[in-house]
Design an enzyme around this catalytic site. Structure first.
Site, short mmCIF file in Angstrom:
data_model
loop_
_atom_site.label_atom_id
_atom_site.label_comp_id
_atom_site.label_asym_id
_atom_site.label_seq_id
_atom_site.Cartn_x
_atom_site.Cartn_y
_atom_site.Cartn_z
CG HIS A 62 -0.26 0.08 2.59
ND1 HIS A 62 0.58 -0.72 2.94
CD2 HIS A 62 -0.56 0.79 3.65
CE1 HIS A 62 0.91 -0.79 4.20
NE2 HIS A 62 0.35 0.40 4.64
CG HIS A 64 -0.05 4.09 5.18
ND1 HIS A 64 -0.87 3.44 5.88
CD2 HIS A 64 -0.77 5.45 4.88
CE1 HIS A 64 -1.89 3.83 6.01
NE2 HIS A 64 -2.04 5.06 5.43
CG ASP A 66 4.98 2.58 7.00
OD1 ASP A 66 4.10 3.23 6.44
OD2 ASP A 66 4.88 1.79 7.75
CG HIS A 67 4.31 -0.33 3.94
ND1 HIS A 67 4.35 -1.41 4.50
CD2 HIS A 67 4.08 0.19 5.08
CE1 HIS A 67 3.99 -1.73 5.65
NE2 HIS A 67 3.58 -0.33 5.89
ZN LIG Z 1 3.02 0.50 7.74
ZN LIG Z 2 0.06 1.41 6.52
#
Ligand SMILES: [Zn+2]
Ligand SMILES: [Zn+2]
Length: 305
Positions: A62, A64, A66-67
């Site tokens: 996804h 976000h 942090d990914h």
């Molecule tokens: Zn995350």
């Molecule tokens: Zn997330």
């Protein structure tokens, strides 16, 4: 090594000293995959000697940060390292726009081709398939459209019994035997009985990667019996209200999913920066699911043949 997972990062959204955000490297029968690509992923790849040029498929769960915020610098490094091969990117819609925009304003053209494969995270979809394995999405419940990934080896061929190989077997006979058939001559006379010449196939392994998700019973059926499950466990039980609010899971929720899906092994990850000692999360999962480990950076998990 036939099936091996290496943890590059397993931290939750906020920075934590000594922990990188989510990214994993998975190799299956000489195929090389990157799963999520948080900030600094390429630093971790060089630290843990990932053969970056062999990676042809990147799966992003996804959008976000942090990914995937480590993706752009990684793509540029591949360019500077003169990569020529196509690179496939799988993600919910939007990633193509994000990357195209950054390339546009840096007036850069990569010297290899990016092939985007946007997917619908709400449906189970096969993203990749070849003769040895498949990758499909696992719909998750999160604040943003999000899917995990299920990597599954196809059934393998039977193995020749080495003790019986010297009997003048022709190649076509070996192919038939490996496929589980008996071999007959033109007159229909049995030449080689399969059970006399072959051994059972090696086991086929599977890996379910469930990045950010709230408690999600829906996926239990899909991941039933997998060899290895990575399930996020951002919070401890005491912070369950936080988990509810942010659509994440606790360690004991992750362990309950593992137990109910009957998986062989559970890895916990995506740890909140609030926890200094990750053993406390492990301690909450272990009573519910015994074969649990922390997805610590640099750790590798090999599924034996
Ligand atoms: Zn995350
Ligand atoms: Zn997330």
């Amino acid at each position: 090594l036939a099936f091996r997972l290496t943890i590059l990062g397993s931290s939750g959204a906020l920075p934590a000293i000594g922990r990188f955000p989510t990214s994993q490297y998975l190799t299956i029968q000489n195929r090389h995959f990157l799963i999520d690509c948080g900030e600094g992923a390429q630093i971790q790849m060089s630290r843990f000697q990932v053969p970056v040029n062999k990676i042809d498929h990147i799966f992003i769960s996804h959008l976000h940060g942090d990914h995937y915020l480590g993706l752009m610098p990684f793509l540029f490094s591949l360019h500077l390292n003169k990569r020529k091969d196509d690179l496939h990117l799988y993600s919910p819609k939007g990633l193509d726009e994000i990357i195209t925009l950054q390339l546009k304003y840096s007036k850069s053209a990569l010297n290899y081709r990016l092939i985007f494969h946007p997917f619908n995270p709400e449906a189970i979809t096969t993203l990749f398939e070849d003769d040895a394995m498949t990758v499909e999405t696992i719909p998750l419940r999160h604040k943003l459209e999000c899917a995990g990934f299920l990597f599954r080896e196809k059934p393998k061929l039977r193995r020749m019994n080495k003790d019986r190989l010297s009997e003048g077997l022709k190649l076509q006979h070996i192919v038939q035997l490996k496929n589980g058939e008996d071999v007959f001559n033109d007159n229909g006379k049995l030449l080689y009985r399969n059970s006399d010449y072959t051994l059972p196939p090696r086991p086929s392994h599977s890996y379910a990667y469930c990045s950010d998700t709230a408690w999600n019973e829906n996926m239990i059926e899909q991941i039933k019996g997998v060899s290895l499950l990575y399930h996020e466990s951002t919070f401890m039980d005491a912070d369950e209200d936080k988990a509810l609010e942010t659509k994440h899971s606790t360690a004991s929720q992750a362990a309950t999913i593992a137990q109910r899906a009957g998986v062989k092994k559970l890895l916990l990850g995506h740890f909140s920066a609030r926890y200094k000692k990750l053993e406390m999360l492990l301690a909450e999962a272990l009573p519910l699911f015994h074969n649990t480990e922390l997805a610590i950076e640099g750790a590798s998990f090999t599924l034996e043949e």
